[in-house]
Enzyme design. Structure first.
Site, mmCIF file in Angstrom:
data_model
loop_
_atom_site.group_PDB
_atom_site.id
_atom_site.type_symbol
_atom_site.label_atom_id
_atom_site.label_comp_id
_atom_site.label_asym_id
_atom_site.label_seq_id
_atom_site.Cartn_x
_atom_site.Cartn_y
_atom_site.Cartn_z
ATOM 1 N N GLU A 74 0.896 -1.325 -0.121
ATOM 2 C CA GLU A 74 -0.104 0.189 0.250
ATOM 3 C C GLU A 74 0.877 1.061 0.231
ATOM 4 O OE1 GLU A 74 -3.214 -0.244 -0.542
ATOM 5 O OE2 GLU A 74 -3.489 -2.207 -0.383
ATOM 6 N N HIS A 89 1.852 2.088 -3.421
ATOM 7 C CA HIS A 89 0.528 2.695 -4.229
ATOM 8 C C HIS A 89 0.599 4.283 -4.121
ATOM 9 C CE1 HIS A 89 -1.272 -0.644 -6.211
ATOM 10 N NE2 HIS A 89 -1.825 -1.176 -5.089
ATOM 11 N N GLU A 101 -0.274 -2.567 -9.588
ATOM 12 C CA GLU A 101 -0.186 -3.832 -8.706
ATOM 13 C C GLU A 101 1.152 -4.417 -8.599
ATOM 14 O OE1 GLU A 101 -2.271 -3.979 -6.444
ATOM 15 O OE2 GLU A 101 -4.087 -3.084 -7.027
#
Lengths: 368, 268
Positions: A228, A231, A282
């Site tokens: 995360e 990201h 991803e």
């Protein structure tokens, strides 16, 4: 020659009854679903043009005041019956049931124009999003994350103390210390049975208790958190938000006071089950997240084993899975990247206590 | 037909109605985008291109394009919304009629699986019902029939819900039975009904009768649905009474006119 038609008449429902219609030399046979059959000699039939647009043939037989009536619209059957009616068919003009060619072409052209427009938009939007994202300053991004956080947390309860929250905070600090970026990470733990974590632009990261409860080791949780973080750092979250909301709504959100931008975020989150990332994003987040784990001295095998277990979960698809690449494939890629890495010391948390804290909290998620 | 969803429903209200549809787990209804009034927790909304019926998807890409072109021609949204019960219990979703009038439920299987309706009549239907467009081929009906050349065609075996303005009445016509109808008052008909246009006899009644030059001739057999108040008629009255048109503040029969408006309190 057979078709279906509606038959009206004495003893039949006022809205007609569906029947199979068969045309043979000299007779029209009507067969109802209940097995009843009527053979009507063609000589009994009275014909006229019928149907709501005049393209059906209406046949009547029986007495003149309450006749039986059958409406047939299949053009081949209509022609077959007309041929048999011979001279009694005189004056019955059934409108051709082929739509005018010009109308067909017009309809097709409009359809193609729409499809072309949609395709063009899809292709162009990627570039437009890139262009927009590059121009957004970090301060905006941070504000955007803060503004949209309530929408993400809506319907869940934030857990601010206890073993679960403390561990996420501690792990988060440990990972963030290894990241060189303009972002300050803020970690939130939300009560929800969803196996999911969400990175908002600017460093707001939400971990759901369902994910903590599913992780078997702290390394597994760390793996998802590192993912995360990537990201956020690589601005994937910002990009997803720009794509989902449009630049203008985003501007409104940042500058405040734009009435429904907040509810749009809520809608986005609710409808998409979070922000959607592309497959490449991803994979990037996996790769760089793993590097981050190793930098922080955390065993990367947790990341792989977590995805392997996700892949095995059958039944209800965990939310994390729906937008992510096939978990088995991911785990394989991570393992390949891990090959030859030094063995790391296990993380020093009392994991059973953390998990118990996470699964103890009642689920308050509003399902959608 | 296995693909047709059997839904239970209840219609609420008197003259401005809404229909509440009860869905068993996995059952779904389709509606025009924007028609939803409320829904219970556990119902998933999905916007789809077309009507979600099997027939639309089996026609392939060209079929989808044609469908899109047709929907755009009728002035409808290109998209429909599917409401599916994603929970394990029964759940309800409600759709409100956008105009004052009645909502009626039509079970398409009872109608022979096929129904022709005026463009705006469709409210919602069980998933599996195909909501298509049918073109009128009679020039006269297309030009003067009040509905234009384009009507909606509902095909399938499930429940479909229509709405219409004013009071809705259903009439069964026997074979050969004729009914003359104001062109704006036709809501829906079975395709077996012969629909044509007839010019009003005597030019005096056309000019002074206020009924227009044409009316629709419906000839049985089959069922027709009529509305007492074509929406355009209502809209015309409202428009004539609108403040921008000089209709401000004057109650029917009031001679107080503008003075009364001072006391109304709704003048902002």
């Amino acid at each position: 020659m057979a078709t279906e038609g509606l038959v009206f008449g004495p003893g039949l429902p006022p809205q007609g009854e569906r029947a199979a219609v068969e045309v043979r030399a000299g007779t029209v046979t009507v067969a109802f679903a209940n097995g009843r059959r009527e053979d009507v000699p063609v000589s009994w039939l009275r014909a006229r043009a019928g149907g709501w647009r005049g393209d059906a043939l209406q046949l009547e037989w029986g007495d003149a005041t309450t006749p039986f009536a059958l409406s047939v619209s299949d053009p081949i059957v209509v022609r077959a019956i007309q041929a048999q009616l011979g001279s009694r068919n005189a004056g019955v003009r059934v409108v051709s049931s082929h739509p005018p060619r010009a109308a067909m072409i017009a309809v097709l052209v409009i359809g193609i124009a729409i499809a072309g427009g949609v395709t063009l938009l899809a292709v162009q939007s990627r570039h437009l999003v890139d262009l927009a994202v590059r121009r957004i300053p970090v301060e905006w991004e941070v504000r955007l994350g803060e503004q949209s956080l309530p929408a993400v947390l809506a319907g869940t309860k934030e857990v601010s103390d206890g073993d679960a929250a403390r561990t996420v905070q501690d792990l988060g600090d440990r990972l963030a210390a290894q990241v060189e970026s303009p972002y300050t990470f803020t970690w939130h733990v939300a009560q929800s049975s969803q196996v999911n974590a969400l990175a908002l632009p600017g460093g707001q990261v939400v971990v759901f208790t369902g994910l903590i409860a599913m992780a078997e080791t702290p390394e597994e949780l760390a793996g998802v958190m590192a993912h995360e973080i990537q990201h956020v750092v690589q601005r994937h979250s910002l990009r997803a938000m720009v794509r989902g909301l449009g630049f203008r709504a985003l501007l409104g959100l940042v500058l405040g006071g734009a009435g429904d931008a907040g509810s749009q975020v809520a809608g986005l989150v609710e409808h998409l089950g979070g922000l959607r990332f592309s497959r490449e994003q991803e994979e990037l987040a996996d790769r760089d997240g793993l590097a981050l784990l190793q930098q922080a001295g955390i065993d990367g095998k947790g990341m792989a084993s977590f995805f392997e277990r996700l892949a095995k979960t059958t039944g209800e698809l965990p939310a994390l899975l729906s937008t992510h690449p096939a978990s088995e494939e991911r785990a394989r890629r991570i393992r390949a990247q891990l090959a030859g890495a030094p063995v790391a010391t296990p993380l020093p948390y009392d994991w059973p206590a953390v998990r118990a804290a996470a699964s103890r909290s009642p689920d308050t998620t509003q399902g959608w | 037909m296995a693909s047709m969803h059997e839904v239970d429903y209840k219609i609420f209200g008197d003259d401005m109605q809404y229909v509440e549809v009860e869905l068993d787990p996995q059952e779904a209804v389709v509606a025009e985008a924007g028609g939803m009034m409320y829904m219970q927790d556990g119902i998933a909304m999905e916007t789809i291109f077309g009507d979600g019926s099997a027939s639309a998807s089996s026609k392939g890409f060209m079929g989808a394009l044609m469908g899109a072109g047709k929907r755009l021609l009728t002035g409808e949204s290109l998209f429909m919304t599917v409401f599916q019960n994603a929970s394990q219990q029964k759940r309800s979703v409600a759709f409100g009629a956008p105009i004052p009038g009645k909502v009626i439920a039509v079970h398409l299987a009872e109608m022979g699986g096929d129904l022709i309706a005026q463009k705006d009549a469709f409210l919602c239907a069980a998933k599996g019902v195909s909501i298509g467009i049918a073109f009128q081929r009679r020039l006269g009906v297309g030009l003067f029939g009040g509905e234009g050349f384009i009507m909606q065609r509902l095909q399938g075996d499930g429940w479909a819900f229509l709405n219409a303005c004013g009071t809705l009445v259903q009439k069964d016509l026997a074979a050969g039975e004729k009914l003359y109808v104001d062109t704006g008052c036709l809501v829906a008909l079975q395709p077996s009904v012969n629909y044509d246009i007839q010019m009003v006899r005597g030019i005096k009644s056309a000019l002074f009768g206020g009924e227009g030059l044409f009316f629709a001739t419906l000839q049985g057999p089959g069922r027709v649905w009529l509305q007492s108040l074509p929406f355009s008629r209502l809209a015309g009255r409202i428009y004539a009474a609108a403040p921008q048109r000089g209709g401000r503040g004057r109650g029917e029969g009031s001679i107080l006119g503008g003075l009364g408006g001072l006391l109304d309190g709704d003048n902002g």
